[in-house]
Design a protein around this motif. Structure first.
Motif, PDB file in Angstrom:
ATOM      1  N   HIS A   1       0.836  -1.201   0.000  1.00  0.00           N
ATOM      2  CA  HIS A   1       0.000   0.000   0.000  1.00  0.00           C
ATOM      3  C   HIS A   1       0.871   1.250   0.000  1.00  0.00           C
ATOM      4  O   HIS A   1       0.623   2.198  -0.736  1.00  0.00           O
ATOM      5  CB  HIS A   1      -0.860   0.018   1.267  1.00  0.00           C
ATOM      6  N   ALA A   2       1.877   1.252   0.865  1.00  0.00           N
ATOM      7  CA  ALA A   2       2.690   2.445   1.042  1.00  0.00           C
ATOM      8  C   ALA A   2       3.424   2.818  -0.239  1.00  0.00           C
ATOM      9  O   ALA A   2       3.411   3.985  -0.661  1.00  0.00           O
ATOM     10  CB  ALA A   2       3.680   2.233   2.187  1.00  0.00           C
ATOM     11  N   ILE A   3       4.077   1.856  -0.899  1.00  0.00           N
ATOM     12  CA  ILE A   3       4.879   2.201  -2.073  1.00  0.00           C
ATOM     13  C   ILE A   3       3.992   2.536  -3.270  1.00  0.00           C
ATOM     14  O   ILE A   3       4.285   3.458  -4.036  1.00  0.00           O
ATOM     15  CB  ILE A   3       5.880   1.077  -2.411  1.00  0.00           C
ATOM     16  N   VAL A   4       2.892   1.811  -3.443  1.00  0.00           N
ATOM     17  CA  VAL A   4       2.005   2.113  -4.569  1.00  0.00           C
ATOM     18  C   VAL A   4       1.357   3.482  -4.385  1.00  0.00           C
ATOM     19  O   VAL A   4       1.294   4.295  -5.315  1.00  0.00           O
ATOM     20  CB  VAL A   4       0.945   1.011  -4.746  1.00  0.00           C
ATOM     21  N   GLY A   5       0.876   3.781  -3.179  1.00  0.00           N
ATOM     22  CA  GLY A   5       0.327   5.110  -2.919  1.00  0.00           C
ATOM     23  C   GLY A   5       1.351   6.195  -3.125  1.00  0.00           C
ATOM     24  O   GLY A   5       1.043   7.272  -3.671  1.00  0.00           O
ATOM     25  N   ALA A   6       2.600   5.942  -2.706  1.00  0.00           N
ATOM     26  CA  ALA A   6       3.645   6.944  -2.863  1.00  0.00           C
ATOM     27  C   ALA A   6       3.982   7.178  -4.331  1.00  0.00           C
ATOM     28  O   ALA A   6       4.200   8.324  -4.756  1.00  0.00           O
ATOM     29  CB  ALA A   6       4.892   6.505  -2.097  1.00  0.00           C
TER      30      ALA A   6
ATOM     31  N   SER B   1     -10.415  -4.849  19.350  1.00  0.00           N
ATOM     32  CA  SER B   1      -9.645  -3.604  19.311  1.00  0.00           C
ATOM     33  C   SER B   1      -8.536  -3.692  18.265  1.00  0.00           C
ATOM     34  O   SER B   1      -8.304  -2.741  17.504  1.00  0.00           O
ATOM     35  CB  SER B   1      -9.048  -3.306  20.688  1.00  0.00           C
ATOM     36  N   HIS B   2      -7.855  -4.842  18.198  1.00  0.00           N
ATOM     37  CA  HIS B   2      -6.820  -5.009  17.177  1.00  0.00           C
ATOM     38  C   HIS B   2      -7.430  -5.027  15.781  1.00  0.00           C
ATOM     39  O   HIS B   2      -6.843  -4.496  14.825  1.00  0.00           O
ATOM     40  CB  HIS B   2      -6.042  -6.306  17.422  1.00  0.00           C
ATOM     41  N   PHE B   3      -8.595  -5.631  15.649  1.00  0.00           N
ATOM     42  CA  PHE B   3      -9.251  -5.681  14.346  1.00  0.00           C
ATOM     43  C   PHE B   3      -9.517  -4.276  13.818  1.00  0.00           C
ATOM     44  O   PHE B   3      -9.181  -3.942  12.679  1.00  0.00           O
ATOM     45  CB  PHE B   3     -10.558  -6.470  14.469  1.00  0.00           C
ATOM     46  N   MET B   4     -10.095  -3.418  14.657  1.00  0.00           N
ATOM     47  CA  MET B   4     -10.417  -2.062  14.225  1.00  0.00           C
ATOM     48  C   MET B   4      -9.154  -1.234  13.982  1.00  0.00           C
ATOM     49  O   MET B   4      -9.081  -0.451  13.032  1.00  0.00           O
ATOM     50  CB  MET B   4     -11.307  -1.382  15.265  1.00  0.00           C
ATOM     51  N   THR B   5      -8.156  -1.399  14.837  1.00  0.00           N
ATOM     52  CA  THR B   5      -6.919  -0.629  14.674  1.00  0.00           C
ATOM     53  C   THR B   5      -6.213  -0.987  13.380  1.00  0.00           C
ATOM     54  O   THR B   5      -5.743  -0.110  12.643  1.00  0.00           O
ATOM     55  CB  THR B   5      -5.980  -0.892  15.868  1.00  0.00           C
ATOM     56  N   ILE B   6      -6.131  -2.280  13.082  1.00  0.00           N
ATOM     57  CA  ILE B   6      -5.436  -2.711  11.871  1.00  0.00           C
ATOM     58  C   ILE B   6      -6.189  -2.274  10.622  1.00  0.00           C
ATOM     59  O   ILE B   6      -5.583  -1.805   9.642  1.00  0.00           O
ATOM     60  CB  ILE B   6      -5.240  -4.237  11.907  1.00  0.00           C
ATOM     61  N   ILE B   7      -7.513  -2.391  10.632  1.00  0.00           N
ATOM     62  CA  ILE B   7      -8.294  -1.931   9.478  1.00  0.00           C
ATOM     63  C   ILE B   7      -8.089  -0.438   9.256  1.00  0.00           C
ATOM     64  O   ILE B   7      -7.928   0.035   8.117  1.00  0.00           O
ATOM     65  CB  ILE B   7      -9.792  -2.251   9.685  1.00  0.00           C
ATOM     66  N   ALA B   8      -8.080   0.350  10.336  1.00  0.00           N
ATOM     67  CA  ALA B   8      -7.860   1.794  10.218  1.00  0.00           C
ATOM     68  C   ALA B   8      -6.480   2.087   9.633  1.00  0.00           C
ATOM     69  O   ALA B   8      -6.327   2.979   8.781  1.00  0.00           O
ATOM     70  CB  ALA B   8      -8.013   2.450  11.586  1.00  0.00           C
ATOM     71  N   ALA B   9      -5.452   1.339  10.079  1.00  0.00           N
ATOM     72  CA  ALA B   9      -4.110   1.543   9.541  1.00  0.00           C
ATOM     73  C   ALA B   9      -4.059   1.224   8.054  1.00  0.00           C
ATOM     74  O   ALA B   9      -3.396   1.923   7.271  1.00  0.00           O
ATOM     75  CB  ALA B   9      -3.112   0.678  10.309  1.00  0.00           C
ATOM     76  N   TRP B  10      -4.745   0.163   7.646  1.00  0.00           N
ATOM     77  CA  TRP B  10      -4.794  -0.169   6.218  1.00  0.00           C
ATOM     78  C   TRP B  10      -5.449   0.948   5.410  1.00  0.00           C
ATOM     79  O   TRP B  10      -5.000   1.279   4.304  1.00  0.00           O
ATOM     80  CB  TRP B  10      -5.570  -1.462   6.018  1.00  0.00           C
ATOM     81  N   ILE B  11      -6.511   1.547   5.947  1.00  0.00           N
ATOM     82  CA  ILE B  11      -7.258   2.562   5.197  1.00  0.00           C
ATOM     83  C   ILE B  11      -6.423   3.821   4.978  1.00  0.00           C
ATOM     84  O   ILE B  11      -6.447   4.412   3.896  1.00  0.00           O
ATOM     85  CB  ILE B  11      -8.578   2.884   5.925  1.00  0.00           C
ATOM     86  N   VAL B  12      -5.663   4.244   5.993  1.00  0.00           N
ATOM     87  CA  VAL B  12      -4.972   5.536   5.884  1.00  0.00           C
ATOM     88  C   VAL B  12      -3.632   5.431   5.177  1.00  0.00           C
ATOM     89  O   VAL B  12      -3.060   6.463   4.796  1.00  0.00           O
ATOM     90  CB  VAL B  12      -4.759   6.161   7.276  1.00  0.00           C
ATOM     91  N   THR B  13      -3.108   4.229   4.972  1.00  0.00           N
ATOM     92  CA  THR B  13      -1.752   4.101   4.435  1.00  0.00           C
ATOM     93  C   THR B  13      -1.612   4.704   3.048  1.00  0.00           C
ATOM     94  O   THR B  13      -0.674   5.463   2.782  1.00  0.00           O
ATOM     95  CB  THR B  13      -1.331   2.619   4.415  1.00  0.00           C
ATOM     96  N   VAL B  14      -2.527   4.417   2.138  1.00  0.00           N
ATOM     97  CA  VAL B  14      -2.406   4.925   0.769  1.00  0.00           C
ATOM     98  C   VAL B  14      -2.494   6.451   0.720  1.00  0.00           C
ATOM     99  O   VAL B  14      -1.614   7.106   0.146  1.00  0.00           O
ATOM    100  CB  VAL B  14      -3.461   4.273  -0.150  1.00  0.00           C
ATOM    101  N   PRO B  15      -3.523   7.094   1.292  1.00  0.00           N
ATOM    102  CA  PRO B  15      -3.552   8.553   1.219  1.00  0.00           C
ATOM    103  C   PRO B  15      -2.399   9.236   1.934  1.00  0.00           C
ATOM    104  O   PRO B  15      -1.879  10.252   1.450  1.00  0.00           O
ATOM    105  CB  PRO B  15      -4.903   8.924   1.851  1.00  0.00           C
ATOM    106  N   VAL B  16      -1.974   8.695   3.078  1.00  0.00           N
ATOM    107  CA  VAL B  16      -0.867   9.319   3.803  1.00  0.00           C
ATOM    108  C   VAL B  16       0.423   9.225   3.001  1.00  0.00           C
ATOM    109  O   VAL B  16       1.151  10.218   2.845  1.00  0.00           O
ATOM    110  CB  VAL B  16      -0.695   8.662   5.188  1.00  0.00           C
TER     111      VAL B  16
END
Length: 498
Positions: free
Chosen positions: A168-173, A466-481
């Motif tokens: 996600h990170a490299i493709v978004g970048a 809690s881990h489920f929601m945190t990991i999903i949130a991290a996946w969502i923001v990686t590309v735009p960030v």
């Protein structure tokens, strides 16, 4: 009277020596934290020297050397954040120690990246942003900005203990830097749609396959009256499936395109699977000879297959995710006229920087997230961990064969969640489990409720939400960030250097 001179007693000397010892221990503790970053900095310097040997007398050499440093930094971040998914399940199931897992993963990451990693590099280096439509000088700076942005974001995520997708990170970048440089036209949106679809579907597929494997293991082995006899029958079959699939993948990756027909490759996989079954069967029979008819015995029988599946997953990860580090470097190398015949076919020295960088990052910084994936999402034993590892490996292998840079983080974590959620469902609804509990109760003359354990399991969750929601949130923001960060870095580079 003159003051009495101070007398150095043994007790005073011991106290002073203790103070010196405590000070030395404190200094060692502080310096120990600086060792991994220092070794990482040394590796980045070696990557620059390694690249300089090949390009020092070529035009654009300084750009390539700087890109090699960023690629080495990016590869170490991949090792610290992403490779943990390969061995986390095995460590969480206590089939391997942390040291054993790190060594096995490092070796097979290097092998996978150097032997079978070229196909996916083409997607990162040439297919996301059309290199034909971008001037070579701009393409180099786009990829430099993408490498720096992705590496910084992954480094931050690792420090925050968040297992994000390096893909996600490299493709978004790459997209963010490309749009900031030349606009949206050169971006291959069809490829982006295919990759995005694989990001969404791959964790679901991985979770479903892992849940299906666990269902078979529970039905065919765990809830049988004679567990050990069932394991003797079916564990060699699981080993054969793993070995046959891996060999079919190797033939696909290493043979020239069109040399083998699909039917031939399938026959090769079946043949290797049969050989593996014949080899595994006497080993499992020998292991099972002294074992009691208990679940703890199954953990012993699944230990060796789990180690093999972790090694297979590390190989597949190296083949797929080395592109996240060396894909941009490959594009830069070709943009200045150094390397192979066509863009996307990286020279060997480029692949080596990525391969060894991933292993260095894993060895120096990997244990933190290994514990999260292996121990904190859901409880794993060797049987569940084997299902996770085998499901992840086959999903990544197929994606690497198709040239899709899927996220191994998504697949591995999706498989862990699939196992956990399936356990919740199975605990509540499995007729086979209920029948097994009733048979055991009858054999020991114990009164059992009409629906065994139903009151205990109604509110029992086996996956930490809690881990489920945190990991999903991290996946969502990686590309735009990563895209926004790459765009900003490109503008700064353009203003300073171009």
């Amino acid at each position: 009277m003159p003051p009495r001179p101070a007398v150095l007693t043994k007790r005073t000397l011991d106290k002073d020596l203790d103070k010196i010892t405590h000070a030395e221990d404190a200094a060692k503790h502080v310096l120990r934290r600086l060792v991994p970053p220092g070794l990482g900095l040394i590796f980045v310097g070696l990557a620059m020297l390694f690249a300089g040997v090949y390009v020092f007398d070529r035009p654009g050499a300084m750009l390539v050397i700087a890109a090699a440093a960023l690629a080495g930094y990016m590869a170490m971040n991949i090792g610290a954040n992403d490779v943990t998914n390969n061995v986390g399940a095995a460590v969480g199931a206590r089939a391997m120690t942390m040291g054993q897992a790190l060594v096995i993963a490092a070796i097979f990451e290097v092998l996978g990246a150097t032997i079978a990693g070229g196909e996916v590099v083409k997607t990162i280096s040439a297919n996301i942003v059309d290199a034909v439509q971008v001037p070579p000088a701009l393409l180099g700076w786009i990829m430099m900005a993408a490498l720096m942005a992705a590496a910084l974001w992954i480094n931050l995520a690792t420090w925050m203990n968040a297992p994000v997708s390096t893909t996600h990170a490299i493709v978004g970048a790459v997209i963010g830097a490309g749009i900031s440089a030349v606009g949206p036209e050169p971006v291959n949106w069809q490829v982006m749609l295919e990759i995005t679809a694989s990001w969404v579907t791959s964790p679901l597929i991985g979770g479903l396959i892992a849940a299906g494997l666990l269902y078979l293991v529970k039905t065919l082995i765990i809830y049988r009256d004679d567990k050990v006899a069932a394991a003797q029958r079916w564990v060699p079959v699981l080993v054969a499936v793993m070995a046959g699939g891996f060999m079919a993948y190797m033939v696909l990756q290493l043979s020239p395109i069109g040399r083998f027909q699909p039917f031939t490759i399938i026959l090769i996989g079946i043949g290797i699977g049969l050989v593996s079954w014949l080899a595994a069967r006497p080993l499992i029979l020998a292991q099972a000879r002294e074992l009691e008819n208990r679940n703890s015995s199954l953990r012993v029988l699944f230990k060796l297959p789990l180690i093999g599946s972790a090694a297979l997953l590390s190989f597949a990860h190296g083949a797929n995710d080395v592109s996240n580090a060396v894909g941009p470097l490959s594009a830069i190398v070709h943009s200045v006229g150094i390397g192979g015949d066509a863009i996307g076919r990286p020279p060997l020295w480029v692949m080596l920087i990525g391969a060894f960088g991933i292993s260095v990052g894993l060895l120096l910084f990997g244990p933190r997230l290994i514990r999260l994936v292996g121990e904190e999402i859901t409880k794993l034993n060797p049987m569940r961990a084997y299902c996770v590892a085998l499901s992840t490996a086959f999903t990544v292998i197929v994606a690497s064969w198709l040239g899709l840079p899927v996220s191994t983080t998504h697949i591995a974590v999706g498989s862990v969640f699939g196992v956990g959620f399936f356990r919740e469902w199975y605990t509540r609804h499995s007729k086979a489990r209920i029948a097994y509990i009733r048979r055991k109760a009858e054999s020991f003359d114990i009164d059992e409720p009409e629906e065994p354990n139903i009151h205990e399991t109604r509110r029992r969750y086996l996956v930490r939400r809690s881990h489920f929601m945190t990991i999903i949130a991290a996946w969502i923001v990686t590309v735009p960030v990563s895209a926004a960060l790459a765009a900003m870095i490109y503008w700064v580079m353009f203003a300073l250097f171009v």
